[in-house]
Design a protein around this motif. Structure first.
Motif, short mmCIF file in Angstrom:
data_model
loop_
_atom_site.label_atom_id
_atom_site.label_comp_id
_atom_site.label_asym_id
_atom_site.label_seq_id
_atom_site.Cartn_x
_atom_site.Cartn_y
_atom_site.Cartn_z
N SER A 181 29.93 51.54 40.90
CA SER A 181 29.25 52.51 41.77
C SER A 181 29.17 52.02 43.20
CB SER A 181 27.83 52.79 41.27
OG SER A 181 27.87 53.58 40.12
N ILE A 182 28.86 50.75 43.35
CA ILE A 182 28.77 50.18 44.69
C ILE A 182 30.12 50.30 45.39
CG2 ILE A 182 28.49 48.01 45.98
CD1 ILE A 182 26.33 47.26 43.79
N ILE A 183 31.20 49.99 44.67
CA ILE A 183 32.53 50.06 45.26
C ILE A 183 32.84 51.50 45.68
CG2 ILE A 183 35.01 49.84 44.76
CD1 ILE A 183 34.26 47.46 42.89
N GLN A 184 32.58 52.45 44.78
CA GLN A 184 32.88 53.85 45.10
C GLN A 184 32.02 54.36 46.26
OE1 GLN A 184 32.48 56.83 41.91
NE2 GLN A 184 34.27 57.88 42.73
N SER A 185 30.74 54.04 46.23
CA SER A 185 29.86 54.58 47.26
C SER A 185 30.14 53.95 48.63
CB SER A 185 28.39 54.41 46.87
OG SER A 185 28.02 53.07 46.98
N GLU A 186 30.52 52.69 48.64
CA GLU A 186 30.84 52.06 49.93
C GLU A 186 31.99 52.79 50.64
OE1 GLU A 186 29.82 49.50 51.98
OE2 GLU A 186 27.96 49.33 50.85
N HIS A 187 32.89 53.35 49.83
CA HIS A 187 34.00 54.10 50.42
C HIS A 187 33.55 55.46 50.96
CE1 HIS A 187 37.55 51.63 49.79
NE2 HIS A 187 36.97 51.20 48.71
N CYS A 188 32.34 55.87 50.61
CA CYS A 188 31.80 57.15 51.12
C CYS A 188 30.88 56.93 52.30
CB CYS A 188 31.02 57.86 50.02
SG CYS A 188 31.99 58.30 48.58
N LYS A 189 30.67 55.69 52.73
CA LYS A 189 29.75 55.44 53.84
C LYS A 189 30.24 56.13 55.10
CE LYS A 189 26.57 52.01 52.83
NZ LYS A 189 26.49 50.55 52.99
N ARG A 190 29.34 56.86 55.71
CA ARG A 190 29.72 57.65 56.87
C ARG A 190 30.32 56.80 57.97
NH1 ARG A 190 27.50 57.02 61.58
NH2 ARG A 190 25.43 57.07 60.62
N ASP A 191 29.73 55.63 58.24
CA ASP A 191 30.24 54.83 59.36
C ASP A 191 31.65 54.30 59.12
OD1 ASP A 191 29.23 53.20 57.44
OD2 ASP A 191 27.83 52.12 58.72
N ARG A 192 32.08 54.27 57.87
CA ARG A 192 33.46 53.86 57.59
C ARG A 192 34.46 55.00 57.83
NH1 ARG A 192 33.44 49.00 54.97
NH2 ARG A 192 31.69 48.66 53.58
N ILE A 193 34.05 56.24 57.50
CA ILE A 193 35.06 57.29 57.39
C ILE A 193 34.89 58.49 58.31
CG2 ILE A 193 35.72 56.72 55.03
CD1 ILE A 193 33.84 58.79 54.00
N ALA A 194 33.69 58.65 58.92
CA ALA A 194 33.43 59.87 59.69
C ALA A 194 34.48 60.10 60.77
CB ALA A 194 32.04 59.82 60.29
N LYS A 195 34.83 59.03 61.48
CA LYS A 195 35.76 59.15 62.60
C LYS A 195 37.09 59.74 62.13
CE LYS A 195 36.79 56.11 66.36
NZ LYS A 195 36.80 54.70 66.80
N GLN A 196 37.58 59.20 61.01
CA GLN A 196 38.88 59.66 60.51
C GLN A 196 38.83 61.11 60.03
OE1 GLN A 196 38.65 55.95 58.51
NE2 GLN A 196 40.89 55.93 58.30
N TYR A 197 37.70 61.49 59.41
CA TYR A 197 37.58 62.86 58.94
C TYR A 197 37.55 63.84 60.10
CZ TYR A 197 37.05 61.74 54.06
OH TYR A 197 37.28 61.32 52.78
N LYS A 198 36.80 63.47 61.15
CA LYS A 198 36.75 64.34 62.33
C LYS A 198 38.14 64.50 62.93
CE LYS A 198 31.98 63.59 63.76
NZ LYS A 198 31.14 62.97 64.80
#
Lengths: 206, 206
Positions: A181-198
């Motif tokens: 769960s920790i591994i999966q949720s870390e990949h959902c952290k906004r600060d990791r991915i928000a920029k790329q999604y935008k």
């Protein structure tokens, strides 16, 4: 979908807590996780392969790498060096794979200093009593050594504050599920991915 | 094992992204999660129950609660108030249950202000194209309204920065699994539990 970098996960905790068992169970279930390959100065044994079991180096090469800060952590046992090469970890992360490191508390503290962006998971004993039982049941330690290890464990538990997560190893399955769960949720952290999604949406609007 | 408080999780995202579907699937799988019960000034309908469907209040009572900051968020629709009562949320968390709130982006921003310790999850569309398809396929909106909703969605996506996690709703099952991971891993966060674990060991050493 998006070009995501891997994450370095560090599992640590006092000796006797069951890090190795948890790591083996985890690797049976999580097949896209890469185990960090250590570097060593000890002789290659029959059946071992460079880059799979270890990266083999001479003492001089290893000491140069230490000086150049090319190791996330290292230690010396029985006249040989063992350590975690920064380059292997960084290349694997850049390829988009997560790297998993199971390591003693002292080594984890070195990694924390050299790679603070790692995700640090502390494996916690269900109780001191249980930790003592586990150390005793290995059968390899004298009574005096068991007490010494327990004292060390108590000190190591104080270092918990440097970690991001604490997982109780009451049942191996439950501990493994929490780490997954920790591994999966870390990949959902906004600060990791928000920029790329935008960016993704902006590209779509062009 | 330890006396842990519940956590408030807030699921939000642009309209059309599929919040309701994800929430329903999640509740079928996560049976120890409590859904936040709203408060409203609208009439109780046949078959509805106080404290299960809604908490029913008069307009005057609701406005007093607004003044007393007893609502984590509220809005007015068709002359009636709807809102999330702070007391229900806090009591449920104190009982050790997690509370789950599925809500529009505007409401989520109010909750963020009033309850910043909540865990905010942003549900992200797989693409703008897909978001448009979903809004259109509802069949209830005119072409003009679809475009307006898309413009709003783009603005709402800008608000992603206020969230802790971003989950892509490409497949409902995958989104639900990620949210379950977020819930489980948040309970392993060191800053939530380290103090209690240390206390546990200290009690054992007495």
């Amino acid at each position: 979908m998006i070009d995501e970098k891997g994450i370095l996960f560090i599992l640590s905790g006092p000796s006797g807590v069951g890090k190795g068992t948890v790591r083996r169970e985890l690797f049976e279930k999580a097949n896209d996780l890469k185990y960090s390959i250590s570097m060593t100065t000890r002789e290659k044994r029959a059946g071992e392969t460079e880059g799979i079991d270890y990266f083999y180096k001479s003492k001089e090469e290893f000491e140069t790498l230490i000086e150049e800060k090319q190791l996330l952590e290292y230690a010396q046992f029985v006249n040989n060096y063992y350590g975690t090469p920064r380059k292997y970890v960084e290349d694997t992360l850049a390829d988009g794979h997560d790297v998993f490191l199971e390591i003693e508390v002292q080594g984890a503290m070195q990694v924390k200093e050299n790679f603070p962006e790692g995700v640090f998971i502390f494996l916690f004993p269900p109780s001191l009593e249980e930790l003592k039982n586990r150390i005793v049941s290995r059968g390899t330690e004298s009574k005096e050594l068991v007490l010494q290890r327990l004292r060390e464990a108590r000190k190591e538990i104080e270092m918990m504050d440097a970690y991001n997560y604490v997982v109780v190893n009451d049942h191996v399955d439950s501990a493994v599920s929490k780490i997954q769960s920790i591994i999966q949720s870390e990949h959902c952290k906004r600060d990791r991915i928000a920029k790329q999604y935008k960016q993704l949406l902006e590209d779509e609007m062009k």
